[in-house]
Write a protein that holds these residues in place. Structure first.
Motif, PDB file in Angstrom:
ATOM      1  N   PHE A   1      10.807  -2.792  -0.664  1.00 14.49           N
ATOM      2  CA  PHE A   1       9.576  -2.433  -1.356  1.00 14.49           C
ATOM      3  C   PHE A   1       8.638  -1.740  -0.379  1.00 14.49           C
ATOM      4  O   PHE A   1       8.837  -1.784   0.839  1.00 14.49           O
ATOM      5  N   PHE A   2       7.641  -1.079  -0.913  1.00 15.46           N
ATOM      6  CA  PHE A   2       6.554  -0.601  -0.062  1.00 15.46           C
ATOM      7  C   PHE A   2       5.220  -0.887  -0.741  1.00 15.46           C
ATOM      8  O   PHE A   2       5.162  -1.162  -1.948  1.00 15.46           O
ATOM      9  N   VAL A   3       4.191  -0.835   0.063  1.00 19.09           N
ATOM     10  CA  VAL A   3       2.843  -1.178  -0.392  1.00 19.09           C
ATOM     11  C   VAL A   3       1.948   0.038  -0.211  1.00 19.09           C
ATOM     12  O   VAL A   3       1.950   0.682   0.842  1.00 19.09           O
ATOM     13  N   MET A   4       1.208   0.349  -1.261  1.00 15.86           N
ATOM     14  CA  MET A   4       0.227   1.433  -1.186  1.00 15.86           C
ATOM     15  C   MET A   4      -1.104   0.929  -1.719  1.00 15.86           C
ATOM     16  O   MET A   4      -1.168  -0.071  -2.433  1.00 15.86           O
ATOM     17  N   ARG A   5      -2.165   1.641  -1.373  1.00 10.94           N
ATOM     18  CA  ARG A   5      -3.479   1.239  -1.822  1.00 10.94           C
ATOM     19  C   ARG A   5      -3.630   1.536  -3.311  1.00 10.94           C
ATOM     20  O   ARG A   5      -3.184   2.575  -3.805  1.00 10.94           O
TER      21      ARG A   5
ATOM     22  N   GLU B   1     -11.179  -7.973   1.134  1.00  9.49           N
ATOM     23  CA  GLU B   1     -10.439  -7.928  -0.127  1.00  9.49           C
ATOM     24  C   GLU B   1      -9.565  -6.690  -0.169  1.00  9.49           C
ATOM     25  O   GLU B   1      -9.964  -5.613   0.273  1.00  9.49           O
ATOM     26  N   LEU B   2      -8.371  -6.857  -0.680  1.00  4.64           N
ATOM     27  CA  LEU B   2      -7.441  -5.748  -0.807  1.00  4.64           C
ATOM     28  C   LEU B   2      -6.985  -5.612  -2.257  1.00  4.64           C
ATOM     29  O   LEU B   2      -6.684  -6.608  -2.923  1.00  4.64           O
ATOM     30  N   LYS B   3      -6.937  -4.362  -2.723  1.00  2.00           N
ATOM     31  CA  LYS B   3      -6.306  -4.051  -4.005  1.00  2.00           C
ATOM     32  C   LYS B   3      -5.136  -3.121  -3.695  1.00  2.00           C
ATOM     33  O   LYS B   3      -5.332  -2.025  -3.158  1.00  2.00           O
ATOM     34  N   LEU B   4      -3.937  -3.586  -4.033  1.00  2.28           N
ATOM     35  CA  LEU B   4      -2.719  -2.906  -3.622  1.00  2.28           C
ATOM     36  C   LEU B   4      -1.776  -2.723  -4.800  1.00  2.28           C
ATOM     37  O   LEU B   4      -1.920  -3.378  -5.844  1.00  2.28           O
ATOM     38  N   VAL B   5      -0.793  -1.858  -4.597  1.00  2.00           N
ATOM     39  CA  VAL B   5       0.342  -1.757  -5.518  1.00  2.00           C
ATOM     40  C   VAL B   5       1.608  -1.937  -4.702  1.00  2.00           C
ATOM     41  O   VAL B   5       1.802  -1.253  -3.687  1.00  2.00           O
TER      42      VAL B   5
ATOM     43  N   GLU C   1       9.615  -0.740 -10.512  1.00  2.00           N
ATOM     44  CA  GLU C   1       8.601  -1.734 -10.846  1.00  2.00           C
ATOM     45  C   GLU C   1       7.382  -1.531  -9.955  1.00  2.00           C
ATOM     46  O   GLU C   1       7.512  -1.283  -8.755  1.00  2.00           O
ATOM     47  N   ASN C   2       6.203  -1.649 -10.553  1.00  2.00           N
ATOM     48  CA  ASN C   2       4.956  -1.545  -9.815  1.00  2.00           C
ATOM     49  C   ASN C   2       4.120  -2.789 -10.102  1.00  2.00           C
ATOM     50  O   ASN C   2       3.797  -3.073 -11.263  1.00  2.00           O
ATOM     51  N   TRP C   3       3.760  -3.507  -9.036  1.00  2.00           N
ATOM     52  CA  TRP C   3       2.968  -4.727  -9.158  1.00  2.00           C
ATOM     53  C   TRP C   3       1.568  -4.490  -8.603  1.00  2.00           C
ATOM     54  O   TRP C   3       1.410  -4.042  -7.462  1.00  2.00           O
ATOM     55  N   PHE C   4       0.561  -4.798  -9.400  1.00  2.00           N
ATOM     56  CA  PHE C   4      -0.811  -4.781  -8.902  1.00  2.00           C
ATOM     57  C   PHE C   4      -1.084  -6.103  -8.186  1.00  2.00           C
ATOM     58  O   PHE C   4      -0.805  -7.184  -8.721  1.00  2.00           O
TER      59      PHE C   4
END
Length: 336
Positions: free
Chosen positions: A106-110, A53-57, A37-40
């Protein structure tokens, strides 16, 4: 995304970013990602070192998985290794090993913009810019991935490919077919062909193992990111080339390299980085291997649906491509 998950992610991002306050303003499940699963996530940040502001996945586990898929902690380590090697991937930011936070690791990427959907990329000539240049770039990226070599302390979780990466694949598939409830004679034939024609062990490098159209993103100018590292491991570099060029990953496109163009352009980009000239005859073996491996994954995907673990029309339909793959395996091995 429920409020409990949203609140937990806000606290996690705040801690990792060293911020005073984080508020998630948008959260949506992205399309694609048949196994994970990938969440924006879009968030407003006060204080810290990541800007306002951050935009992440956020990448985490789906309700069920397939054999051979790495855990999120291992995939995060691979993403970091690729990023450090100059491969065009989303910047890996933070890993959460504590499954209790949202119920799973989970992990977080840009976040990186672009289109990955294979059927769109193959058919929309405006995407990816000049297609010859795109394939040359993809070949160069593959060369950078293959420059990552064992031993690596940060990738110590990856198993050794043994004396023969090819025969290791054969043994793995044979174990699956022997235990599977339904016989697949065409796959057994393909497996025997792969066993008899296995190449000698050559150089060993990091293989992405799902490097194909659909797992890279493009915009109108070119490549923006290479995605999905959950199957990566040590192996023969030609495995990735064969996977990219295999007919099963062309999605109806005319080009024999990922459905978007000529494999010679991919080869040229690869040679520019590695100095190694690729030969079609050597890659044919790995194209057969790609069809066998994809057939096994398709069976596993169908089982996720049939077992009730994860009800999904997409997973169910994936199982129906197996006869097509079996036919292609028979065709590819008939004259060899």
């Amino acid at each position: 995304m429920n409020e409990q998950m949203r609140s937990a992610l806000q606290d996690f991002i705040r801690r990792e970013a060293g911020a005073d306050h984080v508020s998630i303003t948008e959260a949506k499940l992205l399309s694609g990602g048949s196994i994970q699963e990938n969440w924006f996530i879009q968030a407003v940040v006060s204080g810290g070192h990541c800007g306002p502001e951050l935009k992440l996945v956020v990448r985490t586990d789906a309700p069920s998985g397939v054999a051979g898929s790495l855990c999120r902690a291992d995939e995060f380590a691979l993403l970091k290794a690729a990023y450090d090697a100059g491969v065009t991937v989303p910047e890996p930011l933070w890993l959460c090993r504590d499954a209790s936070l949202i119920g799973k690791q989970f992990f977080v990427m840009r976040f990186v913009g672009g289109v990955a959907a294979s059927h769109v990329v193959v058919r929309d000539a405006k995407l990816g810019g000049d297609r010859r240049a795109l394939l040359e770039r993809l070949g160069a990226e593959l060369g950078r991935i293959h420059a990552i070599r064992p031993p690596r302390a940060d990738l110590a979780f990856l198993p050794s490919p043994g004396s023969s990466p090819a025969l290791q694949h054969v043994a793995r598939v044979r174990r699956f077919l022997d235990a599977h409830h339904t016989p697949h004679p065409a796959l057994e034939w393909g497996l025997r062909w792969l066993e008899v024609n296995a190449p000698e062990r050559g150089e060993v490098a990091l293989c992405h193992r799902d490097f194909r159209t659909g797992n890279y993103m493009v915009d109108e100018n070119g490549l923006t990111a290479i995605l999905d590292w959950e199957f990566a491991g040590w192996g023969d570099p030609l495995e990735d080339v064969g996977w990219f060029c295999a007919k099963c990953w062309r999605f109806g496109g005319a080009g024999d390299a990922g459905g978007i163009g000529a494999r010679e352009d991919l080869y040229r980009g690869y040679a520019n980085v590695t100095g190694r000239r690729l030969e079609n005859e050597n890659i044919h073996y790995w194209e057969v291997m790609a069809h066998v491996n994809w057939a096994v994954i398709a069976l596993q995907q169908a089982e996720r649906h049939l077992s009730g673990e994860e009800t999904s029309l997409m997973l169910a339909l994936t199982g129906h491509i197996v006869p097509e793959l079996e036919y292609e395996i028979l065709t590819m091995t008939e004259a060899h």
